[in-house]
Every structure is written in structure tokens, then in C-alpha cells.
Design a protein around this motif. Structure first.
Motif, short mmCIF file in Angstrom:
data_model
loop_
_atom_site.label_atom_id
_atom_site.label_comp_id
_atom_site.label_asym_id
_atom_site.label_seq_id
_atom_site.Cartn_x
_atom_site.Cartn_y
_atom_site.Cartn_z
N ASN A 1 0.83 -1.21 0.00
CA ASN A 1 0.00 0.00 0.00
C ASN A 1 0.86 1.26 0.00
O ASN A 1 0.53 2.26 -0.64
N MET A 2 1.98 1.23 0.74
CA MET A 2 2.88 2.38 0.76
C MET A 2 3.47 2.63 -0.61
O MET A 2 3.65 3.78 -1.03
N MET A 3 3.78 1.55 -1.34
CA MET A 3 4.41 1.69 -2.64
C MET A 3 3.42 2.04 -3.74
O MET A 3 3.81 2.64 -4.75
N ALA A 4 2.16 1.68 -3.54
CA ALA A 4 1.16 1.86 -4.61
C ALA A 4 1.03 3.31 -5.04
O ALA A 4 0.85 3.61 -6.23
N THR A 5 1.09 4.23 -4.09
CA THR A 5 0.93 5.65 -4.42
C THR A 5 2.24 6.30 -4.85
O THR A 5 2.23 7.38 -5.44
N ARG A 6 3.36 5.62 -4.57
CA ARG A 6 4.67 6.21 -4.85
C ARG A 6 5.28 5.72 -6.16
O ARG A 6 6.04 6.44 -6.81
N ILE A 7 4.95 4.50 -6.56
CA ILE A 7 5.51 3.94 -7.78
C ILE A 7 5.16 4.78 -9.02
O ILE A 7 6.04 5.03 -9.86
N CYS B 1 11.59 -1.25 -1.64
CA CYS B 1 12.21 -0.30 -2.58
C CYS B 1 13.29 -0.98 -3.41
O CYS B 1 13.42 -0.72 -4.62
N VAL B 2 14.07 -1.86 -2.78
CA VAL B 2 15.11 -2.60 -3.50
C VAL B 2 14.48 -3.49 -4.56
O VAL B 2 14.95 -3.56 -5.71
N LEU B 3 13.41 -4.17 -4.20
CA LEU B 3 12.71 -5.04 -5.14
C LEU B 3 12.21 -4.25 -6.35
O LEU B 3 12.39 -4.67 -7.50
N PHE B 4 11.62 -3.10 -6.10
CA PHE B 4 11.13 -2.25 -7.19
C PHE B 4 12.28 -1.81 -8.09
O PHE B 4 12.18 -1.87 -9.32
N SER B 5 13.39 -1.37 -7.49
CA SER B 5 14.53 -0.88 -8.28
C SER B 5 15.10 -1.99 -9.16
O SER B 5 15.42 -1.75 -10.34
N LEU C 1 12.13 8.97 -2.27
CA LEU C 1 11.92 9.59 -0.96
C LEU C 1 11.59 8.53 0.09
O LEU C 1 12.07 8.59 1.22
N LEU C 2 10.78 7.54 -0.29
CA LEU C 2 10.45 6.45 0.63
C LEU C 2 11.70 5.66 1.00
O LEU C 2 11.91 5.32 2.17
N ALA C 3 12.55 5.39 0.01
CA ALA C 3 13.76 4.59 0.27
C ALA C 3 14.71 5.31 1.21
O ALA C 3 15.26 4.70 2.13
N SER C 4 14.91 6.61 0.99
CA SER C 4 15.85 7.35 1.84
C SER C 4 15.33 7.45 3.27
O SER C 4 16.08 7.27 4.23
N ASN C 5 14.04 7.72 3.43
CA ASN C 5 13.46 7.80 4.78
C ASN C 5 13.50 6.45 5.49
O ASN C 5 13.82 6.37 6.68
#
Length: 313
Positions: free
Chosen positions: A89-95, A284-288, A267-271
Motif C-alpha cells: 500500500n505504501m508503494m502503490a501511491t509512490r511507484i 524499494c530494492v525489489l522495485f529498483s 523519498l520512501l527509500a531514503s526515509n
């Protein structure tokens, strides 16, 4: 072509396991330290110990990693240590934010670097020297410096584009495009400069080949020779450097999203890394890795289409 795709997919799975395992091991330092970070400095030792058990941080690292990997196979990335929110859910709005930056930047990098490289190789002389100077300068300046300069010039001094923020395309398409102009431009300065140099060198090598001289002696139009024969054979090195730039681009997006306050994966990854939120970092690593893999496979397919020898190799 099918064998090429299958080999690339198999290699990508191995890459994903290696990168994710390495990241997990590096992130996990001390379960108690992570639990105290979640609870705050005022937490008692008993509260910290209970939190360690609750989060499963008392188990061996390999066991935790394989549990996470099993969740990925089942479509679950776990929950955040800090907010308790599902990582998906966190990634859904950021991707969508990050993909907008990456895809548009790669597209324009490919177009601009090709045009600049071909122009420099064909024209030569002062045109070539000028483009090289600009390219070297663009590659040498960090993208965050370019981003700040663009904000000062085109968002503050002359308020044409928004300085910060992001608007979803389903809310306002025009505002979405305007919010991406400066971030994409900041990325393009460095990425286009590097790729253009590669295209230029490849084009110069191809244009010096004997078959190009033969085509010219036959009276074939120069533009046809350049774009139909030379560019197709020179596309391999240029596409390769473009795929390699994707890795650097994913790192650059983290900085760009911070400068422009864009709520993306960077921004999510750095935080998450600063907090020690392992599930969020792993998401975040998986997405990258997936983005890099998809781009590399796409480039290999384009290489195979443009140059049949690439399919054999």
C-alpha cells in the motif's frame, strides 16, 4: 529470441535473490537497536525486548530473509515497522511518481542522445567540438546542482513551472506535465551527455567502415546511409550505455525527488533507510531491481531487432 528472453529472466531471478539477500544482511545490524528506534529513546528494556519478539527480530537473519522471500512469492512484502502499514500500500501511491520520472527521462535520453551523437559524428568540426564541450560539462555537474539552478531560474526568478510537488495525471494532466518538466530536465542534463558521447563514438566508427564508403560511391542519399545503415549498426553501444545508466538513474531519482519534494519511491527509500525500516527498504530494492531488469531486457530485445548478430551472442 525466446531463448534470449528466457536466459535474461533466469539471470534476473538470480540477480534479485543476490541483491535482496545482500541488502537484507547489510540492513540487519541489531534487532534491539531497530526495536528501540521504533519505540523511541524513552522505551524501557522490557518494552524493547517485547518489540523485538513482536517484529520477529529475535530469529536468525537467514530465517527472516527467507520468510520475506516467501512473502514476495505470495505477493506480500510485509508491513512497516514504524507505521504498521502494508508495504504494498505504501508503494502503490509512490511507484507512479517514480515511474513517471524514470520512463520519461529514459525516453528523452534515448531520443536526444541519438540526435546529438549523430549530429556530432556527421557534421564534425566546430559542431562536434561544441557538442563535446557541452556534453562533458553536463556529465560533470551533479544533477542536484542542475535541479537547484533550474528551480531558481524557472520557478522562482521566472515562475513558469512549479518549484516542488507532484500532481497525479488523473487529477490534472496539464499540471502533471508541468510538475515533471524541471525534475526530468535536471535528470536529462547528465544522462543525455553520457549517452550522446557513446552514440557519437559508435557512429564515427561505423561511418569509417568500407561498406559505408561503398554505399556513398553508388550515389545513395547521405541521410539514408546515416539513418538506415550507420545508425542501426551503431545502436548497440548506445543502447548498452543507456541500460547501464538506468542503475545510476534510479540513484539519481532519490536526490531529485528530495529536491522537488516528490512523494516517490526515492523519498520512501531514503526515509526508510534512515529509520532502519527493513521491510520498506526491501520493497524499494525489489522495485529498483525490477525496473533495471525490465529496462535491460527491453534494450537486449531492441539490440536483437536492430542487429541480428546480437541475438546469436
Amino acid at each position: 529470441m525466446l531463448n534470449l528472453i528466457l536466459r535474461k529472466v533466469a539471470a534476473s531471478v538470480v540477480l534479485l535473490v543476490v541483491v535482496s539477500a545482500t541488502t537484507f544482511m547489510l540492513m540487519f545490524i541489531d534487532g534491539a537497536a531497530i526495536a528501540r528506534q521504533v519505540l523511541g529513546l524513552g522505551a524501557t528494556n522490557d518494552q524493547v525486548a517485547a518489540k523485538v519478539v513482536e517484529l520477529g527480530l529475535d530469529r536468525p537473519v537467514l530465517e527472516q530473509y527467507f520468510q520475506w522471500l516467501g512473502g514476495v512469492v505470495n505477493g506480500s512484502l510485509g508491513t512497516s515497522y514504524f507505521s504498521g502499514e502494508q508495504i504494498t500500500n505504501m508503494m502503490a501511491t509512490r511507484i507512479p511518481v517514480t515511474l513517471s520520472l524514470v520512463v520519461i527521462s529514459l525516453f528523452f535520453t534515448m531520443i536526444l542522445s541519438t540526435l546529438i551523437g549523430v549530429l556530432a559524428a556527421v557534421k564534425g568540426g566546430w559542431v562536434d567540438r561544441s557538442l563535446q564541450i557541452v556534453s562533458v560539462g553536463g556529465a560533470a555537474v551533479p544533477n542536484f546542482v542542475v535541479a537547484i539552478a533550474l528551480v531558481l531560474m524557472l520557478a522562482i526568478t521566472v515562475p513558469i513551472f512549479p518549484a516542488t510537488g507532484y500532481v497525479a495525471p488523473d487529477v490534472d494532466t496539464a499540471a502533471w506535465a508541468m510538475s515533471l518538466v524541471l525534475p526530468v530536465a535536471a535528470i536529462l542534463v547528465g544522462s543525455t551527455a553520457s549517452a550522446a558521447q557513446q552514440f557519437r563514438g559508435a557512429m564515427i566508427d561505423v561511418l569509417s567502415q568500407d561498406y559505408i564508403r561503398t554505399l556513398r560511391t553508388r550515389g545513395i542519399d547521405e541521410r539514408y546511409i546515416v539513418f538506415r545503415h550507420a545508425l542501426r549498426n551503431a545502436s548497440g553501444p548506445g543502447l548498452t550505455i543507456l541500460s547501464l545508466q538506468t542503475i545510476g538513474l534510479m540513484g539519481g531519482v532519490v536526490v531529485i525527488e528530495r529536491v522537488f519534494a516528490m512523494p516517490g519511491m526515492g523519498l520512501l527509500a531514503s526515509n526508510a533507510a534512515l529509520q532502519g525500516d527493513i521491510p520498506a527498504v526491501m520493497g524499494c530494492v525489489l522495485f529498483s531491481v525490477i525496473v533495471v531488469v525490465v529496462v535491460n531486457i527491453s534494450v537486449d530485445l531492441l539490440n536483437g531487432w536492430a542487429n541480428p548478430k546480437a541475438r546469436i551472442s
